[in-house]
Design an enzyme around this catalytic site. Structure first.
Site, PDB file in Angstrom:
ATOM      1  N   SER A 492       0.847  -1.261  -0.209  1.00  0.00           N
ATOM      2  CA  SER A 492       0.112   0.162  -0.005  1.00  0.00           C
ATOM      3  C   SER A 492       0.979   1.204  -0.025  1.00  0.00           C
ATOM      4  CB  SER A 492      -1.052  -0.170   1.182  1.00  0.00           C
ATOM      5  OG  SER A 492      -1.851   0.898   1.103  1.00  0.00           O
ATOM      6  N   ASP A 578      -8.610  -4.806  -6.161  1.00  0.00           N
ATOM      7  CA  ASP A 578      -8.200  -3.960  -5.658  1.00  0.00           C
ATOM      8  C   ASP A 578      -8.664  -2.665  -6.046  1.00  0.00           C
ATOM      9  OD1 ASP A 578      -7.054  -2.241  -3.706  1.00  0.00           O
ATOM     10  OD2 ASP A 578      -4.978  -3.022  -3.872  1.00  0.00           O
ATOM     11  N   HIS A 610      -7.176  -5.704  -1.756  1.00  0.00           N
ATOM     12  CA  HIS A 610      -6.033  -4.843  -1.348  1.00  0.00           C
ATOM     13  C   HIS A 610      -5.289  -5.792   0.042  1.00  0.00           C
ATOM     14  CE1 HIS A 610      -3.805  -1.215  -1.077  1.00  0.00           C
ATOM     15  NE2 HIS A 610      -3.793  -1.102   0.273  1.00  0.00           N
TER      16      HIS A 610
END
Length: 633
Positions: A492, A578, A610
């Site tokens: 991320s 995602d 994600h």
């Protein structure tokens, strides 16, 4: 001679035992403990254990009780009568539930019933997809009904195209009964389309069962209002962030008392995770990050008296307190973990200041392992601050040897880097494969004051990158670190960090791994679902030419603009579903690396978001992660 042989065999046995370490396969055999509460009679703790099955590619759950003071656990088949049901009104006459309701026509077959095989979708605003799901015109609604099997539930949000529980991760914590059972309090962001995507303004609403009317209780606050609860004396309490669009704002405990809203944590330099009232209604206990851990705190509730509000830290140590279960006999029951141990249930005696482990779901497994050692290290940053850096050393660590070393880049970007136990980014497993892990509490993390937490906003590629490099450079001075075998890994914002470091590291690192990382801030702005996040963290849209913060972010802090400096092998991991960091981010990065002739690999999970949640996919992730490190480091 016989005695010598026995002694030698015994030493070999000890040596073999010491070599048992955590592996990716063993990691996904651990039971995952979820406390459900203290039983109605106060004698037992009720909890769930979910155990992944790689063979079945799913998790299986069992339920147990254990005495509050410890003892043997007992498996139970049904827990509904053991713990208090928060979804029942106080008099037991009504119950709450939630379910999805069709509120909008966005599917082609809904708009044109004669075209039943059409798979088109039509949108007039943003919020057309969220996390890993496309908006199909359904929304979560809260219902109540009489407490019997024949009752017909009543939709208290009928006709509203809004969600309670909040999507994507909300649950029944988003709605509660008032103490008298005459009204329902629920959390909702009553915005639609583009307005929804650019705002964090959730409010608490009160639905009156008698008048069938709804009232906004927190209309004046523009940020998040969440986690409603009532004190034992009937005072509405919740968590509040002040600023709209800032998802990582300071989270405070608010109590509504005699028509006034009292902020119990306004003068305390931190942010609250979750809270629970004491049984006498005189104190609120809460969990918050502090100095690389999560600890239990208490704050007194003075009402409207002149008594000062005082926040006090209750627990201390290199572990995380993650959940407050309840109180019993001068003790608090909590969930607790650390970098070497997955979550278990503990009690903490307030007077004796003593811990007791109540559940031992994974204790037998851990007892057979050589564990990693975690060390605190305080590094001076380039602007003269002291930064906590966790250093995780391999089991059976030998300081006379040299070890390959990984810089771990945390996501969020404002997520705490504490003594947590991840089942993907698991420091124990990384260290057990022979790597030293360097995990800095760089700018942007809670637990070091509100300013430190906020300093990363609008500065993604600034001081925080110096913090990363200060951490790895400082640890690399040690004789046991192989300076020729350094890697950087993260997901991320941590994946963004890897992409950014790849363009500025000046040959420090030999390999990189980026999972669902942000690569191109412009295309990210055009495809991510929660636009408020980018607006706050980057200052606005890339087309705002007079916006200095935005222009700096999209030029100076954009990893894609430094690909010309890339020269290091990189593994890029991406979830196909995602929508937070959409698939194009990983594709663009991989394509750039390939076209530049850099050794690179693209690991795609088409059905994951994600995160990586399916057990077999999780094993692929772990195997490819360590395979790449073995190849390149």
């Amino acid at each position: 001679m016989k005695k010598l042989l026995i002694l030698t065999l015994g030493m070999m046995g000890l040596s073999a035992s010491a070599q048992d370490v955590m592996t990716p396969e063993l990691l996904w055999k651990l039971g995952r403990v979820t406390p459900l509460g203290i039983s109605k009679d106060g004698k037992n703790i009720v909890y769930k254990v979910s155990t992944p099955s790689v063979e079945e590619n799913k998790s299986n759950s069992k339920f147990y009780t254990v005495p509050v003071n410890g003892g043997a656990a007992t498996e139970v088949q049904d827990t509904k009568d053991l713990v208090k049901d928060k979804n029942l009104s106080a008099d037991g006459k009504h119950k709450l539930l939630h379910k999805e309701v069709k509120t909008e026509k966005v599917l082609g077959k809904d708009l044109y019933p004669e075209l039943k095989k059409a798979d088109a979708q039509v949108y007039d605003g943003l919020d057309y997809r969220h996390w890993d799901t496309w908006n199909d015109g359904t929304h979560n609604h809260v219902f109540f009904s009489e407490n019997n099997d024949k009752a017909i539930p009543v939709d208290i949000m009928k006709g509203e195209a809004f969600d309670t529980p909040q999507k994507p991760h909300g649950g029944d914590e988003d709605y509660i009964w008032s103490p008298d059972g005459k009204s329902i309090i629920y959390v909702c962001k009553k915005k639609s389309g583009t307005a929804y995507a650019i705002s964090t303004n959730t409010d608490l609403y009160e639905y009156n069962l008698e008048t069938k009317t709804t009232k906004n209780l927190t209309e004046t606050n523009l940020g998040y209002d969440t986690h409603p609860s009532f004190s034992p004396t009937g005072n509405l309490t919740w968590l509040q962030m002040k600023r709209d669009g800032y998802e990582a704002d300071k989270n405070d405990i608010i109590v509504r008392f005699k028509g006034m809203d009292i902020n119990l944590t306004a003068g305390w330099d931190g942010t609250v995770d979750n809270f629970k009232w004491s049984e006498d209604g005189k104190k609120v206990y809460f969990i918050a990050a502090v100095d690389g851990t999560k600890q239990l705190f208490e704050v007194n509730f003075p009402g409207l008296t002149r008594i000062a509000i005082t926040v006090r830290q209750i627990t201390n140590g290199d572990f995380d307190v993650t959940e407050i279960v309840g109180f019993t006999e001068g003790k608090v029951i909590v969930a607790r973990n650390d970098m070497n141990h997955a979550s278990e249930i503990y009690s903490y005696d307030f007077k004796k200041k003593a811990w007791k482990q109540i559940t031992n779901v994974n204790s037998e497994i851990y007892s057979k392992l050589a564990l990693s050692k975690t060390e605190r290290r305080y590094v001076t940053t380039t602007d003269g601050k002291k930064m906590l850096v966790w250093v995780i050393l391999p089991p059976n660590f030998d300081k006379t040897k040299k070890y390959p070393t990984l810089l771990y880049c945390q996501g969020g970007p404002q997520s705490a880097l504490t003594q947590y136990y991840s089942f993907r980014w698991n420091f124990q497993t990384m260290a057990a494969q022979g790597y030293i892990v360097v995990a800095p509490n760089r700018r942007g993390m809670p637990g070091h004051g509100v300013k430190w937490n906020e300093d990363i906003s609008k500065d993604w590629g600034g001081q925080v990158m110096d913090d990363y490099l200060s951490a790895i450079d400082d640890v690399a001075k040690e004789s046991y670190v192989d300076k020729t075998r350094l890697g950087a890994v993260g997901a991320s914002y941590g994946g963004y960090s890897v992409f950014y470091l790849a363009g500025i590291h000046q040959n420090r690192f030999k390999t990189f791994i980026s999972h669902c990382g942000v690569f191109n801030l412009q295309s990210m702005y055009g495809t991510t679902e929660e636009v408020f996040f980018n607006n706050f963290d980057h200052g606005g849209a890339y087309w705002e030419k007079d916006n200095a913060d935005a222009q700096k972010a999209y030029s100076q802090f954009n990893p894609i603009n430094m690909v010309n400096n890339w020269n290091t092998p990189i593994l890029i991991i991406q979830g196909g579903k995602d929508y937070r960091v959409p698939i194009g981010q990983g594709q663009e990065a991989f394509q750039a690396a390939q076209l530049k002739g850099i050794k690179s690999r693209f690991l795609l999970f088409p059905e994951e978001n994600h995160w990586v949640l399916k057990p077999q996919n999780a094993q692929v992730w772990q195997r490819e992660f360590f395979k790449w490190l073995k190849e390149t480091l």
